[in-house]
Design a protein around this motif. Structure first.
Motif, short mmCIF file in Angstrom:
data_model
loop_
_atom_site.label_atom_id
_atom_site.label_comp_id
_atom_site.label_asym_id
_atom_site.label_seq_id
_atom_site.Cartn_x
_atom_site.Cartn_y
_atom_site.Cartn_z
N LEU A 87 67.10 -65.57 -1.27
CA LEU A 87 66.39 -66.58 -1.53
C LEU A 87 66.97 -67.86 -0.88
CD1 LEU A 87 64.52 -65.91 -4.83
CD2 LEU A 87 63.57 -65.51 -2.52
N ALA A 88 68.08 -68.06 -1.16
CA ALA A 88 69.04 -69.21 -0.62
C ALA A 88 69.18 -69.05 0.93
CB ALA A 88 70.08 -69.61 -1.21
N ALA A 89 69.13 -67.98 1.63
CA ALA A 89 69.45 -67.80 3.08
C ALA A 89 68.86 -69.05 3.99
CB ALA A 89 68.84 -66.53 3.49
N PRO A 90 67.83 -69.23 4.02
CA PRO A 90 67.26 -70.22 4.97
C PRO A 90 67.80 -71.57 5.05
CG PRO A 90 65.26 -69.24 3.86
CD PRO A 90 66.55 -68.75 3.10
N VAL A 91 68.14 -72.06 3.53
CA VAL A 91 69.13 -73.08 3.49
C VAL A 91 70.43 -72.97 3.75
CG1 VAL A 91 69.77 -75.20 1.76
CG2 VAL A 91 67.47 -73.88 1.54
N ILE A 92 71.11 -71.95 3.72
CA ILE A 92 72.47 -71.64 3.84
C ILE A 92 72.66 -71.66 5.41
CG2 ILE A 92 74.45 -70.09 3.74
CD1 ILE A 92 73.48 -69.32 1.04
N ILE A 93 71.78 -70.89 6.15
CA ILE A 93 71.82 -70.73 7.56
C ILE A 93 71.78 -72.15 8.28
CG2 ILE A 93 70.63 -70.20 9.72
CD1 ILE A 93 71.62 -67.55 8.20
N ALA A 94 70.89 -73.25 7.66
CA ALA A 94 70.72 -74.56 8.17
C ALA A 94 72.27 -75.27 7.94
CB ALA A 94 69.72 -75.38 7.31
N GLY A 95 72.79 -74.83 6.95
CA GLY A 95 74.18 -75.61 6.98
C GLY A 95 75.09 -74.97 7.85
N ILE A 96 75.15 -73.66 8.13
CA ILE A 96 75.93 -73.06 9.07
C ILE A 96 75.57 -73.85 10.50
CG2 ILE A 96 76.79 -70.96 10.20
CD1 ILE A 96 76.00 -69.51 7.67
N ARG A 97 74.45 -73.97 10.57
CA ARG A 97 74.06 -74.25 12.03
C ARG A 97 74.67 -76.06 12.17
NH1 ARG A 97 68.29 -76.65 13.14
NH2 ARG A 97 68.35 -77.55 14.86
N GLY B 268 70.56 -69.38 18.82
CA GLY B 268 71.18 -68.25 18.16
C GLY B 268 70.99 -68.36 16.57
N PHE B 269 71.00 -69.56 16.32
CA PHE B 269 70.76 -69.89 14.92
C PHE B 269 69.21 -69.70 14.46
CE2 PHE B 269 74.83 -71.39 14.43
CZ PHE B 269 75.42 -70.78 13.66
N LEU B 270 68.39 -70.32 15.22
CA LEU B 270 66.92 -69.87 15.20
C LEU B 270 66.60 -68.28 14.98
CD1 LEU B 270 65.02 -72.32 17.59
CD2 LEU B 270 65.20 -72.05 15.00
N VAL B 271 67.25 -67.72 15.48
CA VAL B 271 66.84 -66.14 15.62
C VAL B 271 67.53 -65.55 14.32
CG1 VAL B 271 67.59 -63.98 16.92
CG2 VAL B 271 66.93 -65.77 18.19
N LEU B 272 68.87 -66.01 14.31
CA LEU B 272 69.31 -65.51 12.99
C LEU B 272 68.67 -65.85 11.80
CD1 LEU B 272 72.01 -64.30 11.55
CD2 LEU B 272 73.00 -66.72 11.35
N LYS B 273 68.30 -66.99 11.46
CA LYS B 273 67.29 -67.54 10.46
C LYS B 273 66.10 -66.67 10.32
CE LYS B 273 65.14 -71.58 8.53
NZ LYS B 273 64.67 -73.03 8.86
N ARG B 274 65.62 -66.33 11.35
CA ARG B 274 64.34 -65.32 11.23
C ARG B 274 64.57 -64.24 10.77
NH1 ARG B 274 59.20 -66.25 12.62
NH2 ARG B 274 58.04 -64.39 12.82
N PHE B 275 65.71 -63.81 11.26
CA PHE B 275 66.19 -62.47 11.08
C PHE B 275 66.66 -62.20 9.45
CE2 PHE B 275 69.46 -58.89 11.11
CZ PHE B 275 68.79 -57.88 11.71
N VAL B 276 67.40 -63.28 9.05
CA VAL B 276 67.78 -63.19 7.33
C VAL B 276 66.66 -63.52 6.64
CG1 VAL B 276 69.96 -63.09 8.01
CG2 VAL B 276 68.87 -65.06 7.32
N THR B 277 65.71 -64.28 7.11
CA THR B 277 64.60 -64.86 5.92
C THR B 277 63.47 -63.85 5.88
OG1 THR B 277 65.01 -67.17 6.73
CG2 THR B 277 62.96 -66.92 5.52
N SER B 278 63.38 -63.26 4.70
CA SER B 278 62.32 -62.34 4.03
C SER B 278 60.98 -62.88 4.71
CB SER B 278 62.26 -62.06 2.71
OG SER B 278 61.06 -61.74 2.40
#
Lengths: 402, 216
Positions: free
Chosen positions: B133-143, B201-211
């Motif tokens: 559930l936190a994945a989208p926020v975490i991905i934003a941090g990695i970006r 790359g991060f846009l794709v990753l975010k889409r991939f890991v966000t349910s």
């Protein structure tokens, strides 16, 4: 069965315990409602049963097994848990939500999948349609159904429900309550149900525990007894005004003794009917057809004309009810009918008895007396004695119903 | 401008190599930083005090001028790749850690409560409920970390490290000469393209890991 022994909990930084020395037993297969003002410790009490809150002292028994210090995660997998906010997992499909506990318990795929379908069907949601959906694609009522169903997934014998229907509009709430009561009639879980709403408590509870601060039990009894014989001022205030009215929505016609009204067949000779009328002091005779179905009310005035056709004289007997009608519904019927009474018929429509306003008043009086006697709270003889007049007009509680 | 493109034709092979190195250095450091930040985040998010300390320390690291940090690492790790990777990893931690803590704390308590009430263990709740559930926020941090690292990595050339910094440093050293400007421009162009690629790359990753269940 759930048994709580001397449970006490004081939260860090608070002087007074939230729950103090609570002992109670919840019988197998019953819904026990914990109700009380906010802050009385009802939710804390419930959360100690599955040890989301660990008690400071005291013991918790489930089916005679002391679970006070078993592994808490495994304990919770055996207990269904439903909360007001539902808490469906938004990133999982409905299927995955429901399958959560079965999967934790290591059920095989087939069994889990079959169970998911069974549960969805139980609450009238088509599995092929709803399984792949996400919670955000459901309405509030549907989410609540899934919340309840998810808690029942691994068929736990005990369920804890914390204001499960609290956040839903009144109409849907009532529908969900009824649906749940129907389910419970089949599944017979032992349920602890927390609410702050006394109406909901009365509707849902086989037994109600009214709690005051520190989760001390003010009264623990059947709903009817709480309404009719509140143990003290606190309970009386909490139950509020209109307790007798609430009682009427609980009791059914089958709970009271009906009047055995004089009856006659439709084809009886009018002279015979007159004779029956004279022998009784009721003033009216109820005419029945060949299958004993009520047809007409006839008084002596209607019989003045000698060759009157009995099937057309008098009043139509149109106010008819089944024994499982509640007293409040019956009362509403009476007030709108010509004869201020209802005729009670069985499944086949055959006559069983009659109830009128007096019957119902007497029945409520009798219930009050009986409830007080049960509880031993006969308040210095001020209890009304409703049984004298009820001799002739019916309206006593049935003897086998206490 | 024509001259610049002519220049690129002669030097694009070097530029590509440097871009590859640059991406590799950023990629490795980002991966290490993510591992450190996620682990740290999961350990501290429930404890107010520890979270403050962890975020404070990693945040302070981010304020150390990069040239100084690279320099400080030379006595310990020498020149080239090692100080580069270590420094970049240190810089990567803060944005990811902060978003991990924010993301995990932002998960609806009712969801966590119902998960706990159903008998999911501490670990199961973290991995099956809270982290997804936190994945989208975490991905934003990695970006954010990725973009910071792409910039900072250019400084690594100062300690003989890999990457596009070479172009900036030699360009600046030769200021006034014919190719100085082109050197800098070429490296700048490559940095911008790299940043864009990472972002995609991060846009794709975010889409991939966000349910699908929590996408807007």
């Amino acid at each position: 069965m759930i048994r709580l022994e001397n449970l006490t909990k004081t939260f860090k930084g608070q002087k007074d315990p939230a729950v103090e020395d609570l002992t109670m037993e919840i019988p197998e297969g019953e819904i026990c409602v914990l109700v009380g003002p906010s802050g009385c410790g009802k939710t804390t009490t419930m959360r100690m049963i599955n040890r989301l809150i660990e008690p400071d002292s005291g013991k918790i028994f489930l089916e005679d097994e002391d679970v006070t210090s078993v592994d808490s995660d495994q304990l919770r997998q055996r207990i269904g848990y439903v909360i007001q906010q539902i808490g469906l997992f938004p990133h999982m499909t409905i299927e995955d939500n429901i399958a959560t506990v079965p999967r934790l318990l290591g059920w095989d795929k087939k069994k889990t999948s079959d169970r998911t379908d069974e549960l969805l069907e139980m609450v009238g949601m088509d599995p092929s349609d709803y399984r792949p959906r996400y919670p955000k694609e459901l309405s509030g009522g549907q989410k609540q159904r899934i919340g309840v169903v998810r808690a029942m997934a691994a068929d736990p014998s005990v369920m804890l429900m914390d204001e499960p229907f609290g956040a839903i509009d009144p109409i849907t709430r009532s529908r969900l309550q009824n649906e749940f009561l129907r389910l419970q009639a089949d599944i017979k879980k032992t349920i602890v149900f927390v609410t702050h709403d006394i109406e909901e408590a009365i509707k849902m509870g086989d037994r109600i525990a009214i709690l005051r601060e520190r989760s001390r039990i003010a009264q623990y009894d059947k709903p009817e007894n709480i309404l009719l014989a509140p143990a003290d001022e606190f309970v009386a205030n909490f139950v509020g005004s209109g307790a007798s009215l609430k009682r009427l929505s609980l009791a059914k016609l089958s709970d009271i003794e009906l009047i055995d009204w004089p009856t006659a067949d439709l084809d009886t000779d009018p002279d015979k009917v007159r004779e029956i009328l004279q022998r009784s002091d009721r003033g009216w005779v109820l005419l029945l057809d060949d299958n004993r179905r009520p047809q007409r009310w006839v008084s002596s005035d209607d019989l003045e004309d000698d060759d009157e056709d009995l099937s057309r004289t008098g009043l139509r007997a149109d106010s008819i009810a089944h024994p499982d009608t509640t007293l409040s519904a019956a009362l509403a019927d009476m007030l709108t009918s010509d004869k201020s009474s209802v005729i009670i018929v069985d499944e086949s429509g055959a006559y069983e008895g009659v109830a009128d306003l007096e019957t119902i008043t007497n029945a409520t009086k009798a219930m009050r007396v009986e409830a007080r006697a049960d509880n031993g709270h006969d308040r210095d003889g001020t209890a009304e004695t409703g049984t004298e007049e009820s001799e002739e007009s019916g309206g006593r509680l049935k003897k086998d119903d206490s | 401008m024509d001259l610049f493109f002519t220049y690129l034709q002669f030097t694009y092979e070097d530029l590509l190599t440097q871009t590859g190195e640059h991406a590799l250095a950023v990629g490795i450091s980002l991966a290490l930083g993510t591992i450190v930040a996620l682990t740290l985040g999961c350990l501290v998010y429930q404890r107010e005090g520890s979270a403050k300390v962890a975020i404070g320390i990693t945040g302070t690291i981010l304020t150390i001028p990069s040239f100084a940090l690279f320099g400080l690492l030379i006595p310990l790790l020498g020149l080239g790749w090692p100080p580069t990777i270590v420094a970049l990893t240190l810089y990567a931690v803060f944005p990811i850690l902060r978003n991990t803590v924010t993301g995990l704390r932002g998960v609806d308590t009712a969801i966590v409560d119902s998960a706990q009430g159903m008998g999911l263990s501490r670990r199961q709740r973290l991995f099956r409920i809270e982290l997804p559930l936190a994945a989208p926020v975490i991905i934003a941090g990695i970006r954010v970390s990725a973009l910071i690292l792409i910039g900072i990595a250019a400084i690594a050339a100062g300690v003989g490290g890999p990457g596009l910094g070479e172009g900036f440093f030699s360009g600046l050293a030769r200021i006034g000469s014919a190719t100085a400007l082109y050197l800098v421009l070429g490296a700048l162009l490559a940095v911008m393209v790299l940043a864009l690629l990472f972002d995609i790359g991060f846009l794709v990753l975010k889409r991939f890991v966000t349910s699908k269940g929590i996408r807007n």
